[in-house]
Design an enzyme around this catalytic site. Structure first.
Site: not given
Length: 234
Positions: A4, A20, A24, A88-90, A178, A203
């Site tokens: 991949h 993700g 980004r 690194v994400g939300t 998450e 959020d």
């Protein structure tokens, strides 16, 4: 080259940031790295390598959810000898202390994922961050004046949680929800690599607050700065 990730030997650095969203990854590479070069476009999952403060650093999109992240991280560890991986994400906060735009450094990651049952059966594995990276990220965030929290998150397979299982996690002090960190930490343990998840609260599930597009960009940049500075310091 792996199934991949269409990168040749040597194209991927030993430090990799893992957003993700593949777009980004492109944003991080173009905004924070010098002379970024794209090494992967397979399935639109962009990967780039560039220079940050004199160190080679790569950024690889992973997609959403633990099964997707598992594919990319396994290949990065097995075929490209990546030593340090930082998600690194939300996340959505489920704790009053972790407010909108805050940064969470995930010291551990609970999970409801079936991946754990497939590996461990009735036994329970505790996925945790690498302490050196966690400490370095804490110091970097503190030096930059970025409000942050250290504690457990939960990596859920469900984005739309009709049963509101987050309430049980919240009652045990979990900071946010998450979808990837637990698998990252588990793979890092298996392959003896360093891993950390750094998350921006986008959020707040308790209050219903959400960040604007501008807020997300600004606070996301803060998180990337912390991740990069931590990664090159250990």
């Amino acid at each position: 080259m792996s199934t991949h990730i269409n990168a040749a030997d040597g194209q991927i650095a030993d430090i990799v940031l893992l957003p993700g969203d593949p777009l980004r990854a492109k944003y991080i590479a173009e905004t924070f790295l010098e002379n970024p070069v794209c090494y992967n476009e397979v399935r639109g999952m962009f990967g780039f390598t560039g220079i940050y403060k004199g160190r080679r650093v790569s950024v690889q999109g992973t997609g959403m959810g633990q099964p997707s992240l598992s594919i990319y991280v396994t290949e990065l560890f097995r075929f490209y000898n990546v030593q340090t991986a930082i998600r690194v994400g939300t996340c959505g906060s489920i704790n009053k202390q972790a407010e909108i735009r805050d940064t969470i450094l995930a010291s551990g990651a609970c999970t409801d994922s079936g991946l754990m049952q497939q590996r461990f059966g009735n036994m329970n594995f505790a996925p945790i961050a690498n302490f050196e990276l966690l400490e370095a990220a804490h110091l970097a965030a503190k030096a930059a004046g970025i409000k942050h929290h250290i504690g457990n998150v939960v990596s859920s397979d469900l984005f739309y949680d009709d049963k509101e299982n987050w309430k049980l996690w919240a009652s045990y002090g979990v900071l946010g929800v998450e979808m990837e960190a637990a698998e990252l930490y588990t793979l890092a343990a298996k392959y003896e690599r360093k891993a950390l998840a750094i998350l921006t609260v986008s959020d707040h599930i308790l209050t219903g607050e959400q960040t604007s597009a501008l807020d997300r960009q600004t606070t996301f940049s803060n998180m990337i700065q912390v991740a990069l500075d931590a990664a090159i310091s250990v």
